[in-house]
Design a protein around this motif. Structure first.
Motif, PDB file in Angstrom:
ATOM      1  N   ASN A 157      23.324   6.938  -3.990  1.00 47.90           N
ATOM      2  CA  ASN A 157      22.405   6.232  -3.123  1.00 47.90           C
ATOM      3  C   ASN A 157      21.191   6.443  -3.591  1.00 47.90           C
ATOM      4  O   ASN A 157      20.072   5.919  -2.964  1.00 47.90           O
ATOM      5  N   TYR A 158      20.781   7.073  -4.868  1.00 55.96           N
ATOM      6  CA  TYR A 158      19.575   7.287  -5.330  1.00 55.96           C
ATOM      7  C   TYR A 158      19.289   6.522  -6.599  1.00 55.96           C
ATOM      8  O   TYR A 158      18.124   5.791  -6.848  1.00 55.96           O
ATOM      9  N   LEU A 159      20.138   6.838  -7.624  1.00 58.93           N
ATOM     10  CA  LEU A 159      19.853   6.569  -9.053  1.00 58.93           C
ATOM     11  C   LEU A 159      19.779   5.087  -9.281  1.00 58.93           C
ATOM     12  O   LEU A 159      19.088   4.605 -10.059  1.00 58.93           O
ATOM     13  N   PRO A 160      20.593   4.065  -8.410  1.00 62.20           N
ATOM     14  CA  PRO A 160      20.471   2.731  -8.475  1.00 62.20           C
ATOM     15  C   PRO A 160      19.390   2.126  -8.530  1.00 62.20           C
ATOM     16  O   PRO A 160      18.687   1.247  -9.095  1.00 62.20           O
ATOM     17  N   PHE A 161      18.294   2.758  -7.512  1.00 61.50           N
ATOM     18  CA  PHE A 161      16.904   2.296  -7.370  1.00 61.50           C
ATOM     19  C   PHE A 161      15.848   2.234  -8.622  1.00 61.50           C
ATOM     20  O   PHE A 161      15.135   1.487  -8.703  1.00 61.50           O
ATOM     21  N   PHE A 162      16.525   3.011  -9.584  1.00 64.43           N
ATOM     22  CA  PHE A 162      15.609   3.137 -10.826  1.00 64.43           C
ATOM     23  C   PHE A 162      15.782   1.794 -11.756  1.00 64.43           C
ATOM     24  O   PHE A 162      15.108   1.238 -12.514  1.00 64.43           O
ATOM     25  N   MET A 163      17.111   1.154 -11.222  1.00 67.96           N
ATOM     26  CA  MET A 163      17.284  -0.137 -12.080  1.00 67.96           C
ATOM     27  C   MET A 163      16.659  -1.474 -11.080  1.00 67.96           C
ATOM     28  O   MET A 163      16.928  -2.624 -11.538  1.00 67.96           O
ATOM     29  N   MET A 164      16.126  -1.192 -10.160  1.00 70.35           N
ATOM     30  CA  MET A 164      15.737  -2.297  -9.361  1.00 70.35           C
ATOM     31  C   MET A 164      14.397  -2.486  -9.333  1.00 70.35           C
ATOM     32  O   MET A 164      13.375  -1.906  -9.385  1.00 70.35           O
ATOM     33  N   LYS A 197       0.902  -1.338  -0.024  1.00 67.71           N
ATOM     34  CA  LYS A 197       0.086   0.044  -0.065  1.00 67.71           C
ATOM     35  C   LYS A 197       1.037   1.285  -0.061  1.00 67.71           C
ATOM     36  O   LYS A 197       0.468   2.295  -0.584  1.00 67.71           O
ATOM     37  N   TYR A 198       2.053   1.029   0.668  1.00 64.55           N
ATOM     38  CA  TYR A 198       2.748   2.488   0.868  1.00 64.55           C
ATOM     39  C   TYR A 198       4.006   2.384   0.048  1.00 64.55           C
ATOM     40  O   TYR A 198       5.066   3.116   0.171  1.00 64.55           O
ATOM     41  N   SER A 199       4.114   1.498  -1.014  1.00 61.80           N
ATOM     42  CA  SER A 199       5.307   1.291  -1.937  1.00 61.80           C
ATOM     43  C   SER A 199       5.331   2.696  -2.824  1.00 61.80           C
ATOM     44  O   SER A 199       4.300   3.107  -3.112  1.00 61.80           O
ATOM     45  N   SER A 200       6.562   2.987  -3.189  1.00 56.85           N
ATOM     46  CA  SER A 200       6.347   4.162  -3.967  1.00 56.85           C
ATOM     47  C   SER A 200       7.530   3.968  -5.091  1.00 56.85           C
ATOM     48  O   SER A 200       8.469   3.016  -5.030  1.00 56.85           O
ATOM     49  N   ILE A 233      11.803  12.492  -4.598  1.00 57.81           N
ATOM     50  CA  ILE A 233      12.521  13.850  -4.619  1.00 57.81           C
ATOM     51  C   ILE A 233      11.548  14.861  -4.245  1.00 57.81           C
ATOM     52  O   ILE A 233      11.788  15.682  -3.351  1.00 57.81           O
ATOM     53  N   THR A 234       9.922  14.804  -4.648  1.00 59.41           N
ATOM     54  CA  THR A 234       9.551  16.037  -4.320  1.00 59.41           C
ATOM     55  C   THR A 234       8.535  15.555  -3.102  1.00 59.41           C
ATOM     56  O   THR A 234       7.573  16.087  -2.760  1.00 59.41           O
ATOM     57  N   MET A 235       8.867  14.393  -2.482  1.00 56.36           N
ATOM     58  CA  MET A 235       8.163  13.824  -1.606  1.00 56.36           C
ATOM     59  C   MET A 235       6.619  13.799  -1.619  1.00 56.36           C
ATOM     60  O   MET A 235       5.729  14.356  -0.855  1.00 56.36           O
ATOM     61  N   ASN A 236       6.227  13.173  -2.713  1.00 53.12           N
ATOM     62  CA  ASN A 236       4.734  12.754  -3.039  1.00 53.12           C
ATOM     63  C   ASN A 236       4.334  11.762  -2.355  1.00 53.12           C
ATOM     64  O   ASN A 236       3.162  11.258  -2.788  1.00 53.12           O
ATOM     65  N   THR A 237       5.018  11.073  -1.706  1.00 53.76           N
ATOM     66  CA  THR A 237       4.276   9.670  -0.780  1.00 53.76           C
ATOM     67  C   THR A 237       4.848   9.859   0.513  1.00 53.76           C
ATOM     68  O   THR A 237       5.649  10.959   1.132  1.00 53.76           O
ATOM     69  N   ASN A 238       4.114   9.288   1.409  1.00 53.74           N
ATOM     70  CA  ASN A 238       4.445   9.088   2.822  1.00 53.74           C
ATOM     71  C   ASN A 238       4.199   7.762   3.190  1.00 53.74           C
ATOM     72  O   ASN A 238       3.632   6.888   2.714  1.00 53.74           O
ATOM     73  N   LYS A 259      12.650  -4.602  -7.044  1.00 50.67           N
ATOM     74  CA  LYS A 259      12.213  -4.943  -5.644  1.00 50.67           C
ATOM     75  C   LYS A 259      11.122  -3.832  -5.459  1.00 50.67           C
ATOM     76  O   LYS A 259      11.116  -2.640  -5.901  1.00 50.67           O
ATOM     77  N   THR A 260      10.094  -4.129  -4.396  1.00 54.61           N
ATOM     78  CA  THR A 260       9.410  -3.315  -3.814  1.00 54.61           C
ATOM     79  C   THR A 260       9.910  -2.060  -2.940  1.00 54.61           C
ATOM     80  O   THR A 260      10.818  -2.464  -2.136  1.00 54.61           O
ATOM     81  N   LEU A 261       9.668  -0.788  -3.392  1.00 57.24           N
ATOM     82  CA  LEU A 261      10.545   0.215  -2.881  1.00 57.24           C
ATOM     83  C   LEU A 261       9.614   1.128  -1.887  1.00 57.24           C
ATOM     84  O   LEU A 261       8.417   1.084  -2.135  1.00 57.24           O
ATOM     85  N   PHE A 262      10.171   1.761  -0.831  1.00 55.79           N
ATOM     86  CA  PHE A 262       9.575   2.486   0.000  1.00 55.79           C
ATOM     87  C   PHE A 262      10.516   3.963   0.192  1.00 55.79           C
ATOM     88  O   PHE A 262      11.724   4.140  -0.248  1.00 55.79           O
TER      89      PHE A 262
END
Length: 588
Positions: free
Chosen positions: A493-500, A407-410, A416-421, A502-505
């Motif tokens: 610490n940020y850009l590698p997540f675009f290639m993952m 539910k809270y994955s993003s 970057i703009t904190m569109n999620t919590n 897995k479920t991200l938070f």
């Protein structure tokens, strides 16, 4: 799901609190029993998060900036709501960030220390230790570790011509060999502490499970080593994707008779099984056992240790998991097929014997009694530490644990703009609650500082290319190093997540955010130093207004950071600065 050091650190906190282990950590939001020392479990993450504030101060000082600028960095970190929330729970991000910051500070201290200083080597060793600890807490620590290795490689290359200043071997031992040995050491302690069977054992191989006390070892103790004609065996797939699988059949027919195409995988053959000792075994029912990990031609089929392929004699199809699940008529169980195009080594087509009973009697009744009685021939199932370590690494890196979106994955773009919590806690009877929401002003300033730094860097780089030097060489080197540490720390610490996949938070962004926040005072001091006096006075007002806005934003969201005081539904609604935020409230 990750390296063991972070969990061992939390377990150490539980040990200090006298935790007896009698609590099942299997459901988020479950009420803690009275024997769970919540205070001591939360102590270490909170302490690590608190120590990050002075580390931010020291890091900016080591980058060559003023103490006032470093104080600004510490204040920004101190008033960051998301980092406070993350350090108040039994979570590992604050511990990870602590080790990351300490590693960077230690390396900068080493680099800035005078050659021959007695403490210089100690800072280098501490860098290696903290890098290993960061990776040992979470694999995300690798990103900053590789960044530091790159920075160290550049510094070493600059000094490599001067033998008095450079010792490549020492740096290699401290920054590569030492972290590797410590990382192995974490797993050695982990595997020695957890020597008994426990949850999720089935994800591991039969040999790994059999090496643990209880569980499978209790079942397989005393099994015969060699499989022979007449053996009664249980076959388990070597692959654990998507879940562990044991080969078996049901007294149920496929919905269509004599259809040779597998129901869910039409490119493969359907495979059936039956038990009827009165029916002769024609050729199409014959299978060949091929030992995949045979070391010598004379090797025989061994319980647990041997990995075998089952090859159909007539078609040469290999028995394997297709990776699909059968429909309702197949009880949603995993599909097993005969694959004609099987090539190479594929874990889905390899099986091993997990349970083994052997009866010698020719009489059916005596044979059944013999099969169910314990045997007296034992098998040495003790794996070496390296074998366990390698298997555990492979499982952690390849096994997928989340089958669906949370539910809270993003996505990284939302961070970057904190569109999620993320809602962390909600009082069962009131509107008191805790959310992972950052300081909105700080996140905005951090994004602005990153954009300004990139523009400054490109502008200086182009003008220096044209032999126009706007700033002294020392200032350029200082700005460049700050960019590598702060902007580079954010990027790796940020850009590698675009290639993952897995479920991200949102909390995955916190290490990157930490380095991005440090860029704010760095850019401000550089602008203050290299602008005219009239603009400096204006900048003073901007800085004061910015810090005041950061504080007001921190105070505004502090009820969602600390869970108190309780807010009314109207007050909670006023904190929903973005429509995408999921803030919960009860209307009375």
């Amino acid at each position: 799901i990750g390296p063991p050091l972070g969990h061992m650190i939390l377990a150490f906190g539980a040990y200090l609190g006298g935790f007896d282990g009698n609590f099942i950590w299997n459901r988020i939001g479950a009420e803690y029993s009275s024997n769970v020392p919540v205070w001591s479990l939360r102590l270490i993450p909170a302490l690590a998060g608190s120590l990050c504030v002075p580390l931010c101060y020291l890091l900016v000082v080591e980058l060559g900036y003023s103490h006032l600028t470093a104080l600004g960095a510490a204040l920004l970190f101190l008033m960051e709501n998301s980092l406070i929330v993350q350090s108040r729970f039994m979570l590992l991000e604050s511990v990870l960030i602590f080790f990351l910051l300490l590693a960077v500070v230690s390396y900068l201290r080493f680099h800035n220390a005078q050659s021959g200083s007695p403490v210089r080597l100690a800072w280098l060793v501490l860098t290696g230790v903290t890098c290993a600890c960061a990776v040992g807490v979470k694999y995300m620590g690798l990103f900053t570790y590789f960044l530091l290795l790159g920075l160290a490689a550049v510094h070493t290359w600059q000094l490599i011509g001067d033998r008095a200043l450079s010792n490549v071997v020492t740096r290699f031992l401290a920054l590569v060999v030492l972290p590797l040995l410590l990382y192995l050491g974490f797993f050695y302690v982990h595997l020695n502490l957890l020597y008994r069977s426990g949850p999720h054992d089935q994800m591991m191989s039969s040999a790994f499970q059999a090496s643990l006390e209880g569980g499978l070892a209790r079942i397989t103790q005393g099994q015969p080593l060699e499989v022979a004609y007449g053996s009664q065996v249980t076959l388990r797939s070597v692959s654990s994707k998507p879940i562990p699988c044991w080969l078996h059949s049901h007294k149920a027919n496929y919905p269509i008779r004599h259809d040779v195409a597998a129901p869910m995988s039409p490119h493969a053959q359907e495979v059936s099984g039956y038990i009827d000792f009165n029916v002769s075994m024609p050729a199409q029912n014959l299978w060949k056992v091929d030992i995949a990990n045979r070391e010598a031609e004379q090797d025989v089929w061994k319980t647990i240790l041997s990995e075998v392929r089952l090859i159909h004699i007539n078609t040469s199809a290999v028995l394997k998991l297709s990776g699909s699940s059968l429909p309702e008529w197949g009880y949603r169980q995993l599909e097993v097929v005969g694959d004609k195009i099987y090539k190479g080594y594929q874990p889905s087509g390899v099986w091993n014997v997990e349970e083994h009973r052997y009866g010698r009697s020719l009489e059916q009744r005596e044979r059944e009694l013999e099969l169910h009685s314990p045997t007296h021939i034992d098998i040495n199932r003790n794996l070496t530490f390296i074998a366990k370590f390698l298997e555990l690494q492979w499982k952690m890196l390849t096994v997928k644990h989340e089958d669906s979106e949370h539910k809270y994955s993003s996505s990284p773009l939302e961070w970057i703009t904190m569109n999620t919590n993320i809602a962390y806690w909600l009082h069962p009877a009131s509107n008191a609650q805790i959310h992972l929401i950052g300081n909105f002003v700080t996140w905005t300033l951090a994004n602005l500082a990153l954009a300004v730094y990139v523009l400054l860097f490109l502008s200086y780089l182009l003008r220096r290319r044209r032999k126009i030097e706007d700033i002294p060489e020392a200032t350029w080197c200082q700005l460049l190093q700050a960019g590598v540490v702060c902007a580079g720390g954010w990027a790796v610490n940020y850009l590698p997540f675009f290639m993952m996949e897995k479920t991200l938070f949102l909390y995955h962004y916190l290490p990157a955010l930490t380095f991005q926040i440090l860029l704010i005072p760095v850019v401000l001091e550089h602008l203050h130093t290299h602008m005219c006096a009239s603009l400096r006075r204006a900048l003073h007002g901007v800085v004061l207004a910015g810090l005041s806005s950061v504080y007001l934003s921190f105070r505004t969201f502090s009820p969602l950071t600390y869970g108190q005081p309780e807010l009314s539904a109207e007050q909670l609604a006023s904190l929903r600065w973005r429509d995408s935020w999921d803030i919960l409230f009860r209307r009375r």
